[in-house]
Design an enzyme around this catalytic site. Structure first.
Site, PDB file in Angstrom:
ATOM      1  CE  LYS A  85     -11.852  52.636   0.530  1.00  8.19           C
ATOM      2  NZ  LYS A  85     -10.653  52.399  -0.357  1.00  8.19           N
TER       3      LYS A  85
ATOM      4  NE  ARG B 122      -9.001  61.632   4.698  1.00  6.35           N
ATOM      5  CZ  ARG B 122      -8.819  60.353   4.204  1.00  6.35           C
ATOM      6  NH1 ARG B 122      -9.342  59.369   4.781  1.00  6.35           N
ATOM      7  NH2 ARG B 122      -8.038  60.580   3.274  1.00  6.35           N
TER       8      ARG B 122
HETATM    9  P1  ATP Z   1      -7.298  53.473   0.745  1.00  7.96           P
HETATM   10  O1  ATP Z   1      -6.102  53.815   0.985  1.00  7.96           O
HETATM   11  O2  ATP Z   1      -8.080  52.502   1.708  1.00  7.96           O
HETATM   12  O3  ATP Z   1      -7.718  53.048  -0.891  1.00  7.96           O
HETATM   13  P2  ATP Z   1      -7.633  56.410   0.634  1.00  7.96           P
HETATM   14  O4  ATP Z   1      -6.881  56.722   1.623  1.00  7.96           O
HETATM   15  O5  ATP Z   1      -7.309  56.373  -0.787  1.00  7.96           O
HETATM   16  O6  ATP Z   1      -8.210  54.819   1.015  1.00  7.96           O
HETATM   17  P3  ATP Z   1     -10.092  57.056   1.560  1.00  7.96           P
HETATM   18  O7  ATP Z   1     -10.708  58.432   1.703  1.00  7.96           O
HETATM   19  O8  ATP Z   1      -9.781  56.397   2.689  1.00  7.96           O
HETATM   20  O9  ATP Z   1      -8.970  57.160   0.578  1.00  7.96           O
HETATM   21  O10 ATP Z   1     -11.258  56.014   0.868  1.00  7.96           O
HETATM   22  C1  ATP Z   1     -12.029  56.729  -0.210  1.00  7.96           C
HETATM   23  C2  ATP Z   1     -11.385  56.320  -1.531  1.00  7.96           C
HETATM   24  O11 ATP Z   1     -11.934  54.836  -1.836  1.00  7.96           O
HETATM   25  C3  ATP Z   1     -11.816  57.061  -2.632  1.00  7.96           C
HETATM   26  O12 ATP Z   1     -11.058  57.967  -2.939  1.00  7.96           O
HETATM   27  C4  ATP Z   1     -11.838  56.065  -3.815  1.00  7.96           C
HETATM   28  O13 ATP Z   1     -10.866  56.271  -4.556  1.00  7.96           O
HETATM   29  C5  ATP Z   1     -12.309  54.666  -3.076  1.00  7.96           C
HETATM   30  N1  ATP Z   1     -13.473  54.079  -3.339  1.00  7.96           N
HETATM   31  C6  ATP Z   1     -13.772  52.864  -3.946  1.00  7.96           C
HETATM   32  N2  ATP Z   1     -14.929  52.470  -4.199  1.00  7.96           N
HETATM   33  C7  ATP Z   1     -15.670  53.602  -3.474  1.00  7.96           C
HETATM   34  C8  ATP Z   1     -16.919  53.854  -3.312  1.00  7.96           C
HETATM   35  N3  ATP Z   1     -17.966  52.856  -3.837  1.00  7.96           N
HETATM   36  N4  ATP Z   1     -17.530  55.029  -2.896  1.00  7.96           N
HETATM   37  C9  ATP Z   1     -16.432  55.936  -2.428  1.00  7.96           C
HETATM   38  N5  ATP Z   1     -15.161  55.761  -2.611  1.00  7.96           N
HETATM   39  C10 ATP Z   1     -14.690  54.479  -3.072  1.00  7.96           C
END
Ligand code: ATP
Length: 578
Positions: A246, A422
């Site tokens: 991530k 989601r």
């Molecule tokens: P966080 O606040 O934990 O960064 P978020 O709230 O921005 O997460 P989530 O839906 O929880 O969003 O997590 C998805 C996000 O993680 C994606 O929008 C992307 O920006 C990031 N990301 C990083 N690496 C990856 C990956 N390998 N696959 C998918 N998403 C990824």
């Protein structure tokens, strides 16, 4: 439809705070539109001239609007300014001075065309032309219409709803209730343009939406992650899965049509890069645009991935805030040199005329590997392992944490791409529950609703605490009043940001207990990532939950208020900690 009639709807919408009632009014409005104007009515009621992603800007600041008003009504700028100081809204100022008899009312399409022309005007003398054309338009409109027209270029129409409410209204329009909302949202997730969706419904009914395919150049709502507490539960829920690092950078969706000798190979060709909230940021990433041309082995693609900055000397990834410095209007090339990026692609949604959303992830991955065959470039294939073993998953996760990454994202191996939702096809795994002595499974992204002036030492910052909330169906409910956990620099930044979006009245989408009324209200614009030790039940906050020991992690400029944590997600986090 005349613009005058549209303005009477705007007036009703402005006065209404119940979301259901807003939806009904919108549905009634849309019902009365023709196919050739319905898209424009959608955009205008959202205070824009096109879909979110088109990013059409007027570049008309307040100062210029004062000149517009002065020209339109033959008064001095001084007088307009004085009135503005008194009333606080330039729209109202225009309405106040508009006294002349009007000719025949203009239609929505006529007004829209003139606004479009004003927005698109550029180059030498454009500022003067914009001012005089807008003044001319005001001169042709009645007082109420002028009030709304003035607010649009300033980005202040604020009728209190977003694209999602318009989708609800489509369902009410066709079915008289919300039963068709999911079907409509699915179409919107594939093609995030309310105007286009409205036109299709008007011309072909809901059936028209079913055959809606992805279109190069129109963003797809990005898939997002769910949370689960342990590696075991992830395996139980997803089965065989891909596990990917991530990255903590910026989510980008790149639409690319290859050019040869300056001409796109296909008529749909384009190059566009969108953020997760559909902002078109193509011009901010010339290096990625260039690299796509050199490194992608296909005529047309839509790639989903995360761009992350690295230190050109050490090769180490940079923290989120550093990567975000690439998001700017000026000195783009210089910053691109200072903060080079890697664009880690983890999905492919479209290739050479083929919509890939319904293909299972393992198949999409095969295609992606062929499209991005070479390593060590700017556009990089995201690494992954495929497993259904919790130990292996945990080991890979720990390795990523050691490397300074955020954790991993696990993805159901044979699932279609799940735009916007989601669902449990993607799950993020940042920190395992209990590992660091309790704490929440994740941070919350909250909206800053207002602030309290500081006392004592804090008076120096102008702010002593701020009120944050979570989202519930277009409303914001308070979940925390935060007065600690910020560095001095963060307090200053918070004050600066709040001042930019402060507003005299409580925004109608806020539900706040009287005792928590802040000194200054803020429009729902600022999204902050908040870390907390726990979530507790709370009788004081309208969310009915409160955060214990909240701390500001960072400002989430990449998220819109509509993407803030929902009450339901906060409830899930509450349950996950038990
Ligand atoms: P966080 O606040 O934990 O960064 P978020 O709230 O921005 O997460 P989530 O839906 O929880 O969003 O997590 C998805 C996000 O993680 C994606 O929008 C992307 O920006 C990031 N990301 C990083 N690496 C990856 C990956 N390998 N696959 C998918 N998403 C990824």
């Amino acid at each position: 439809m005349t613009f005058k009639k549209l303005a009477t709807y705007f007036s009703q919408l402005e006065k209404t705070s119940s979301r259901l009632r807003i939806t009904e009014i919108l549905a009634d409005l849309l019902k009365q539109t023709d196919q050739n104007e319905t898209d424009k009515v959608c955009y205008l009621s959202l205070g824009r001239l096109g879909p979110l992603y088109a990013g059409i800007e007027f570049n008309l600041a307040e100062k210029m609007m004062l000149r517009v008003i002065s020209q339109a009504y033959g008064i001095s700028e001084e007088k307009a300014k004085k009135e503005y100081k008194k009333i606080g809204d330039l729209g109202e100022v225009a309405a106040k001075f508009d006294k002349r008899e009007k000719p025949k009312p203009l239609t929505v399409n006529q007004v829209y065309e003139r606004l479009e022309q004003i927005a698109q005007d550029s180059g030498e003398g454009s500022v003067e032309r914009k001012i005089s054309n807008l003044a001319g338009l005001l001169g042709d409109l009645d007082a109420e219409s002028s009030k709304y027209i003035v607010r649009i270029p300033l980005g202040r129409l604020r009728l209190g709803f977003s694209d999602l409410t318009v989708l609800d209204a489509f369902s009410w329009m066709v079915a008289g209730d919300k039963s068709k909302r999911q079907e409509i949202e699915e179409a919107y997730n594939n093609r995030a343009d309310v105007g286009q969706i409205a036109q299709i419904i008007k011309s072909k009914g809901l059936r028209g939406l079913r055959s809606l395919k992805v279109q190069l150049g129109v963003p797809i709502m990005p898939a997002l992650c769910q949370r689960l507490p342990t590696a075991e539960e992830m395996v139980e829920k997803l089965g065989k899965m891909a596990v990917e690092p991530k990255y903590d950078g910026q989510r980008l969706q790149a639409h690319y049509g290859i050019k040869t000798r300056g001409v796109y190979l296909s008529h749909t060709g384009c190059v566009k890069i969108f953020t997760r909230n559909l902002e078109n940021v193509t011009h901010m990433f010339p290096d990625i645009v260039e690299a796509l041309g050199k490194e992608v082995k296909a005529k047309e693609v839509i790639l989903d991935g995360e761009a992350i900055g690295f230190d050109p000397k050490t090769g180490k990834f940079l923290p989120f805030q550093e990567t975000m410095k690439r998001k700017r209007k000026y000195e783009i090339r210089r910053k691109a040199k200072e903060i080079p990026l890697k664009f880690f692609c983890f999905d492919i949604l479209y290739k050479d005329g083929r919509d890939l959303l319904k293909r299972p992830f393992n198949k999409r991955r095969e295609i992606l590997e062929k499209v991005l065959p070479s390593a060590n470039k700017t556009v990089v294939l995201s690494p992954q392992i495929v497993t259904n073993n919790p130990q292996e998953l945990r080991k890979y996760h720990d390795e990523q944490i050691k490397k300074g990454l955020e954790g991993v994202v696990v993805k159901k191996w044979q699932a279609p791409y799940d735009p916007g939702r989601r669902g449990y096809t993607w799950v993020k795994f940042k920190q395992e529950k209990g590992k660091k002595g309790g704490g929440l499974a994740d941070t919350l992204d909250c909206v800053v609703m207002g602030y309290y002036k500081g006392k004592g030492k804090r008076a120096e910052f102008g702010i002593g605490a701020f009120l944050v909330g979570v989202r519930k169906e277009g409303q914001f409910l308070t979940i925390s009043k935060i007065g600690t956990g910020l560095s001095d620099e963060q307090w200053r930044e918070m004050y600066k940001r709040c001042e930019k979006v402060k507003t005299g009245e409580k925004p109608k989408q806020y539900q706040v207990a009287k005792d928590l009324t802040p000194d200054i209200w803020c429009q729902p614009k600022i999204v902050v990532e908040i870390e907390a030790d726990n979530i507790t039940k709370s009788p004081i906050h309208t969310a009915q939950y409160a955060l214990r020991f909240p701390r500001l992690v960072r400002f989430r400029d990449d998220k819109s208020p509509e993407e803030a944590t929902s009450l339901r997600e906060a409830e899930k986090l509450y349950k996950l900690q038990k």
